[in-house]
Scaffold this motif. Structure first.
Motif, PDB file in Angstrom:
ATOM      1  N   GLY A 145     -64.286 -64.774  33.820  1.00  0.00           N
ATOM      2  CA  GLY A 145     -64.475 -65.843  34.794  1.00  0.00           C
ATOM      3  C   GLY A 145     -64.143 -65.496  36.231  1.00  0.00           C
ATOM      4  N   VAL A 146     -63.721 -64.257  36.493  1.00  0.00           N
ATOM      5  CA  VAL A 146     -63.364 -63.835  37.847  1.00  0.00           C
ATOM      6  C   VAL A 146     -64.197 -62.612  38.223  1.00  0.00           C
ATOM      7  CG1 VAL A 146     -61.492 -62.974  39.326  1.00  0.00           C
ATOM      8  CG2 VAL A 146     -60.998 -64.660  37.563  1.00  0.00           C
ATOM      9  N   TRP A 147     -64.776 -62.637  39.435  1.00  0.00           N
ATOM     10  CA  TRP A 147     -65.502 -61.479  39.937  1.00  0.00           C
ATOM     11  C   TRP A 147     -64.473 -60.498  40.480  1.00  0.00           C
ATOM     12  CZ3 TRP A 147     -70.572 -60.452  39.361  1.00  0.00           C
ATOM     13  CH2 TRP A 147     -71.384 -61.511  38.927  1.00  0.00           C
ATOM     14  N   LYS A 148     -64.473 -59.285  39.901  1.00  0.00           N
ATOM     15  CA  LYS A 148     -63.492 -58.279  40.282  1.00  0.00           C
ATOM     16  C   LYS A 148     -64.177 -57.047  40.860  1.00  0.00           C
ATOM     17  CE  LYS A 148     -59.879 -59.657  37.097  1.00  0.00           C
ATOM     18  NZ  LYS A 148     -58.778 -59.150  36.296  1.00  0.00           N
ATOM     19  N   LEU A 149     -63.498 -56.420  41.793  1.00  0.00           N
ATOM     20  CA  LEU A 149     -63.957 -55.166  42.364  1.00  0.00           C
ATOM     21  C   LEU A 149     -63.829 -54.097  41.288  1.00  0.00           C
ATOM     22  CD1 LEU A 149     -64.826 -53.423  44.800  1.00  0.00           C
ATOM     23  CD2 LEU A 149     -62.402 -53.277  45.422  1.00  0.00           C
ATOM     24  N   THR A 150     -64.967 -53.496  40.912  1.00  0.00           N
ATOM     25  CA  THR A 150     -64.967 -52.518  39.823  1.00  0.00           C
ATOM     26  C   THR A 150     -65.542 -51.168  40.222  1.00  0.00           C
ATOM     27  OG1 THR A 150     -67.100 -53.363  39.050  1.00  0.00           O
ATOM     28  CG2 THR A 150     -65.115 -54.251  37.990  1.00  0.00           C
ATOM     29  N   GLY A 151     -66.188 -51.105  41.380  1.00  0.00           N
ATOM     30  CA  GLY A 151     -66.814 -49.845  41.769  1.00  0.00           C
ATOM     31  C   GLY A 151     -66.817 -49.642  43.262  1.00  0.00           C
ATOM     32  N   PHE A 152     -66.822 -48.386  43.658  1.00  0.00           N
ATOM     33  CA  PHE A 152     -66.888 -48.013  45.067  1.00  0.00           C
ATOM     34  C   PHE A 152     -67.986 -46.982  45.224  1.00  0.00           C
ATOM     35  CE2 PHE A 152     -65.659 -45.317  48.653  1.00  0.00           C
ATOM     36  CZ  PHE A 152     -65.631 -46.277  49.646  1.00  0.00           C
ATOM     37  N   GLU A 153     -69.002 -47.322  46.000  1.00  0.00           N
ATOM     38  CA  GLU A 153     -70.143 -46.433  46.208  1.00  0.00           C
ATOM     39  C   GLU A 153     -70.167 -45.873  47.627  1.00  0.00           C
ATOM     40  OE1 GLU A 153     -72.216 -45.561  43.744  1.00  0.00           O
ATOM     41  OE2 GLU A 153     -71.043 -46.807  42.399  1.00  0.00           O
ATOM     42  N   GLY A 154     -69.186 -46.242  48.433  1.00  0.00           N
ATOM     43  CA  GLY A 154     -69.123 -45.780  49.824  1.00  0.00           C
ATOM     44  C   GLY A 154     -68.645 -44.336  49.913  1.00  0.00           C
ATOM     45  N   GLN A 155     -68.301 -43.939  51.119  1.00  0.00           N
ATOM     46  CA  GLN A 155     -67.804 -42.593  51.370  1.00  0.00           C
ATOM     47  C   GLN A 155     -66.312 -42.528  51.043  1.00  0.00           C
ATOM     48  OE1 GLN A 155     -69.793 -40.002  52.312  1.00  0.00           O
ATOM     49  NE2 GLN A 155     -71.431 -41.485  52.010  1.00  0.00           N
ATOM     50  N   ILE A 156     -65.898 -41.510  50.324  1.00  0.00           N
ATOM     51  CA  ILE A 156     -64.489 -41.332  49.990  1.00  0.00           C
ATOM     52  C   ILE A 156     -63.657 -41.228  51.263  1.00  0.00           C
ATOM     53  CG2 ILE A 156     -62.837 -39.659  49.026  1.00  0.00           C
ATOM     54  CD1 ILE A 156     -64.117 -41.473  46.950  1.00  0.00           C
ATOM     55  N   SER A 157     -64.224 -40.670  52.310  1.00  0.00           N
ATOM     56  CA  SER A 157     -63.495 -40.538  53.574  1.00  0.00           C
ATOM     57  C   SER A 157     -63.132 -41.889  54.175  1.00  0.00           C
ATOM     58  CB  SER A 157     -64.294 -39.717  54.574  1.00  0.00           C
ATOM     59  OG  SER A 157     -65.536 -40.341  54.837  1.00  0.00           O
ATOM     60  N   ASP A 158     -63.777 -42.967  53.701  1.00  0.00           N
ATOM     61  CA  ASP A 158     -63.457 -44.304  54.183  1.00  0.00           C
ATOM     62  C   ASP A 158     -62.180 -44.850  53.553  1.00  0.00           C
ATOM     63  OD1 ASP A 158     -65.715 -44.273  55.736  1.00  0.00           O
ATOM     64  OD2 ASP A 158     -66.925 -45.402  54.323  1.00  0.00           O
ATOM     65  N   LEU A 159     -61.696 -44.210  52.511  1.00  0.00           N
ATOM     66  CA  LEU A 159     -60.482 -44.651  51.827  1.00  0.00           C
ATOM     67  C   LEU A 159     -59.320 -43.792  52.318  1.00  0.00           C
ATOM     68  CD1 LEU A 159     -61.867 -44.981  48.193  1.00  0.00           C
ATOM     69  CD2 LEU A 159     -61.599 -46.780  49.912  1.00  0.00           C
ATOM     70  N   ARG A 160     -58.503 -44.375  53.164  1.00  0.00           N
ATOM     71  CA  ARG A 160     -57.370 -43.634  53.726  1.00  0.00           C
ATOM     72  C   ARG A 160     -56.100 -44.431  53.567  1.00  0.00           C
ATOM     73  NH1 ARG A 160     -60.767 -42.662  58.785  1.00  0.00           N
ATOM     74  NH2 ARG A 160     -62.003 -40.904  58.147  1.00  0.00           N
ATOM     75  N   LEU A 161     -55.025 -43.721  53.317  1.00  0.00           N
ATOM     76  CA  LEU A 161     -53.713 -44.350  53.219  1.00  0.00           C
ATOM     77  C   LEU A 161     -53.187 -44.662  54.607  1.00  0.00           C
ATOM     78  CD1 LEU A 161     -51.981 -42.125  50.552  1.00  0.00           C
ATOM     79  CD2 LEU A 161     -52.694 -44.481  50.284  1.00  0.00           C
ATOM     80  N   LYS A 162     -52.542 -45.807  54.714  1.00  0.00           N
ATOM     81  CA  LYS A 162     -51.826 -46.121  55.948  1.00  0.00           C
ATOM     82  C   LYS A 162     -50.428 -45.542  55.810  1.00  0.00           C
ATOM     83  CE  LYS A 162     -53.760 -50.470  57.552  1.00  0.00           C
ATOM     84  NZ  LYS A 162     -53.420 -51.868  57.812  1.00  0.00           N
ATOM     85  N   LEU A 163     -50.069 -44.675  56.703  1.00  0.00           N
ATOM     86  CA  LEU A 163     -48.728 -44.071  56.647  1.00  0.00           C
ATOM     87  C   LEU A 163     -47.813 -44.708  57.660  1.00  0.00           C
ATOM     88  CD1 LEU A 163     -49.809 -40.361  56.246  1.00  0.00           C
ATOM     89  CD2 LEU A 163     -49.099 -41.936  54.473  1.00  0.00           C
TER      90      LEU A 163
END
Length: 163
Positions: A145-163
């Motif tokens: 019953g809940v729409w969940k984020l299950t996939g990422f098709e973007g660029q891996i470089s867009d995923l960065r940790l905030k330090l």
């Protein structure tokens, strides 16, 4: 008569796709708020962590194999698993949200506006696109019953940790 029936069927299918996008948009809205507010609990409620982690790991392994060849098969799985564990956090998805024009100061639009950025997929999932005819960037699946984020098709470089 046959034409009228086909037209009615097409209108019905279009309405179903619109209802699916609108249904998903409410949960996508909640996820965007969780990302903006760095709310871990709300983020977890709208993310299928194992599925998203697996998608990110596969993307990292694919990119490493393409770039480094055979040596990647030795190193990439461990690195991908570490990255998958580390990258599934609200702060990391802030940059992805910025690509859609959302920042800490941005008012998150309501579900009706968000529905316009969602595209139904043949398997029943929906994905968010930057442009109407553009590629999927993030994928959502309805689970219990809940729409969940299950996939990422973007660029891996867009995923960065905030330090």
């Amino acid at each position: 008569m046959r034409r009228l029936l086909m037209l009615g069927l097409a209108a019905c299918l279009s309405a179903c796709a619109s209802m699916q996008r609108l249904d998903a948009a409410g949960d996508v809205h909640a996820l965007l708020l969780a990302i903006r507010d760095n709310d871990q609990q709300a983020f977890e409620a709208h993310v299928d962590r194992p599925a998203l982690k697996q998608a990110i790991e596969a993307k990292i392994e694919q990119r490493a194999a393409k770039r480094y060849g055979d040596i990647a098969s030795l190193l990439a799985p461990g690195l991908a698993q570490f990255a998958g564990d580390t990258l599934v956090q609200p702060g990391v998805f802030t940059l992805v949200a910025r690509q859609y024009g959302y920042s800490d100061q941005t008012r998150i639009p309501g579900p009706i506006a968000i529905a316009g950025s969602l595209k139904p997929l043949p398997d029943g999932r929906v994905c968010a696109v930057k442009k109407k005819a553009g590629p999927c960037v993030v994928v959502f699946t309805k689970e219990q019953g809940v729409w969940k984020l299950t996939g990422f098709e973007g660029q891996i470089s867009d995923l960065r940790l905030k330090l």
